[in-house]
Design an enzyme around this catalytic site. Structure first.
Site, PDB file in Angstrom:
ATOM      1  CE  LYS A 284     -69.441 -41.542  72.922  1.00  0.00           C
ATOM      2  NZ  LYS A 284     -70.454 -41.869  71.583  1.00  0.00           N
TER       3      LYS A 284
ATOM      4  CD  GLU B  64     -71.669 -46.364  77.832  1.00  0.00           C
ATOM      5  OE1 GLU B  64     -71.555 -46.891  76.623  1.00  0.00           O
ATOM      6  OE2 GLU B  64     -72.434 -45.528  77.938  1.00  0.00           O
ATOM      7  NE  ARG B  65     -75.887 -49.613  73.479  1.00  0.00           N
ATOM      8  CZ  ARG B  65     -75.009 -48.857  73.320  1.00  0.00           C
ATOM      9  NH1 ARG B  65     -73.911 -48.600  73.744  1.00  0.00           N
ATOM     10  NH2 ARG B  65     -75.630 -47.665  72.772  1.00  0.00           N
TER      11      ARG B  65
END
Length: 476
Positions: A167, A193-194
């Site tokens: 994704k 997110e990271r």
């Protein structure tokens, strides 16, 4: 309104209870700040602590959710009301910058000018009478998307997939493929997110020269749930400014909308609300709608949204996934099975859909060719069990031909990406829609029947595959 604001400002509250990011604040006098109002905690840290009111517990007590870590906060600390919702900077000064949920600069650069305009993150969507319909196609240069799941200019598209099916890579490629050819502003919302991905995206955008027309807004995985819950609204507010005030088209990219739902679920639990189906918050549908309905086209400008959506345990019936998908024009479904076979991008041609794949929008020729491609791949999938049991030799001549062409079509719809060049060693390809249509038509008409399947794997146009096939035949 102004008198209410002044009376609130003149009578600050005090922290009376603290449970993680949830703060209870007591006000001795004056009206309570309204729901979704911003509170400023006057503690002894250099970074301000902003909280958002979520409920009124009684005549003097409010419960709020902090947008920053509350470690070190104690009872009795003074809390001031701001007189309105959380605001974010929205002027041209934010272009090329990385911001957090409250609009603070997080890219190590100079602070924003003090006079920069700010806008509240809670706004109503444009009235229905002011919205314009979606009818023009947004060409991406990615073959399988342009052929089977065309994206809408001013529409909402999402990529659905479990962990590790590609994704984020697909979102990054869409940024790379479209921003370079796209006359407008891009706003990227990194939702839960990271941190590594945020650094990589900032570095890539600086290297590619598109950062000057882009705003990055991050609420990362290690931040409190309040920040992850509201960061998508902060990014959307910036996008709305350029749409409404500057009359510019805006490309809004969100990675990952499921984390927005997940953060809302965490906040709901912290506030003591009873969970709903599968443990989600009871306000799931209204929260998703409040975000998605603001993404709209108005006369002269549009916000085009491309969203990544994590599918927990590959369960597409998950309430969060179904709530998000009900607002979309295009749904790109990523398949774990195709990713395991090395088919990238792993877009499932049968499960993915788009309202724009209509002969009145894309034309009768494109529509008929997409239908033939889907039909051929569907027939091959129906025959897979027979092939696994008996072998392809037991099929009839027509079925064998269908299987051969479907396998070549699937390989032709793979594509090397610009953002993965460093890992694969293959230069990225952007393919015009006309070349994609010509290649698929040629394969369906049998021009590639004698070519080895590998010749069609990870190429751009059919001509490139023909050169690979000729080279393979010459070496043989």
């Amino acid at each position: 309104m102004s008198s209410a604001v002044h009376s609130q400002a003149a009578s600050p509250g005090r922290v009376v209870a603290l449970r993680g990011p949830v703060i209870d604040v007591a006000f001795a006098a004056g009206p309570l700040p309204p729901i979704e109002a911003a509170l400023s905690v006057a503690w002894d840290r250099p970074e301000p602590l902003i909280a958002e009111v979520q409920s009124h517990l009684d005549d003097t007590l409010v419960r709020a959710v902090a947008l920053q870590p509350t470690a070190g906060l104690r009872r009795g600390v003074e809390v001031r009301t701001t007189g309105g919702p959380i605001t974010v900077p929205v002027d041209d000064a934010v272009l090329g910058r990385l911001l957090d949920v409250t609009g603070a600069v997080r890219d190590g650069g100079p602070p924003l000018p003090a006079e920069v305009a700010r806008s509240p993150i809670h706004r109503r969507p444009p009235p229905l009478a002011a919205q314009t319909g979606v009818s023009s196609v947004f060409e991406t240069g990615i073959k399988v998307i342009d052929l089977l799941v065309p994206l809408a200019q001013g529409g909402k598209a999402a990529m659905f997939g479990g962990a590790g099916v590609g994704k984020t890579v697909l979102v990054m490629e869409l940024i790379h493929a479209m921003v370079a050819n796209y006359q407008g502003i891009s706003v990227f919302a990194g939702v839960g997110e990271r941190s590594r991905e945020g650094h990589e995206l900032l570095h890539d955008m600086r290297g590619s020269g598109v950062l000057a027309h882009t705003v990055l807004v991050y609420g990362q995985m290690n931040e409190p749930p309040g920040a992850r819950w509201r960061v998508a609204l902060s990014a959307l507010t910036i996008a709305e400014f350029f749409r409404d005030r500057r009359q510019q088209n805006v490309l809004l990219l969100m990675d990952n909308v499921f984390r927005f739902v997940q953060a809302g679920s965490e906040v709901s639990g912290l506030l003591g609300r009873l969970p709903s189906r599968v443990g989600y918050q009871p306000t799931l549908a209204s929260e998703v709608a409040a975000l998605q309905e603001r993404i709209a086209s108005v006369a002269g400008a549009a916000i085009t949204a491309i969203q990544a959506v994590y599918v927990p345990a590959d369960d597409f019936t998950d309430p969060a996934v179904t709530a998000i998908s009900s607002h979309l024009e295009s749904a790109i479904v990523l398949s774990r099975g195709m990713a395991a076979e090395g088919i990238y991008p792993a877009v499932d041609p049968l499960a993915s859909s788009s309202v724009l794949l209509d002969p009145l929008v894309v034309g009768a020729e494109h529509y008929a060719l997409a239908a033939r491609v889907r039909e051929t791949i569907a027939q091959w999938r129906e025959l897979r069990d027979v092939i696994a049991l008996l072998g392809v030799e037991e099929l009839g001549a027509q079925d064998r031909l269908t299987v051969a062409r479907a396998r070549r079509l699937q390989r032709f719809l793979t594509q090397p990406f610009m953002v993965t060049e460093a890992f694969t060693g293959l230069p990225g390809r952007s393919v015009k829609l006309s070349d994609t249509l010509a290649g698929c038509r040629a394969i369906l008409n049998g021009e590639a029947d004698a070519w080895p399947e590998d010749a069609l794997y990870m190429v751009g146009t059919l001509e490139e595959a023909r050169q690979k096939a000729n080279a393979a035949n010459a070496s043989a």
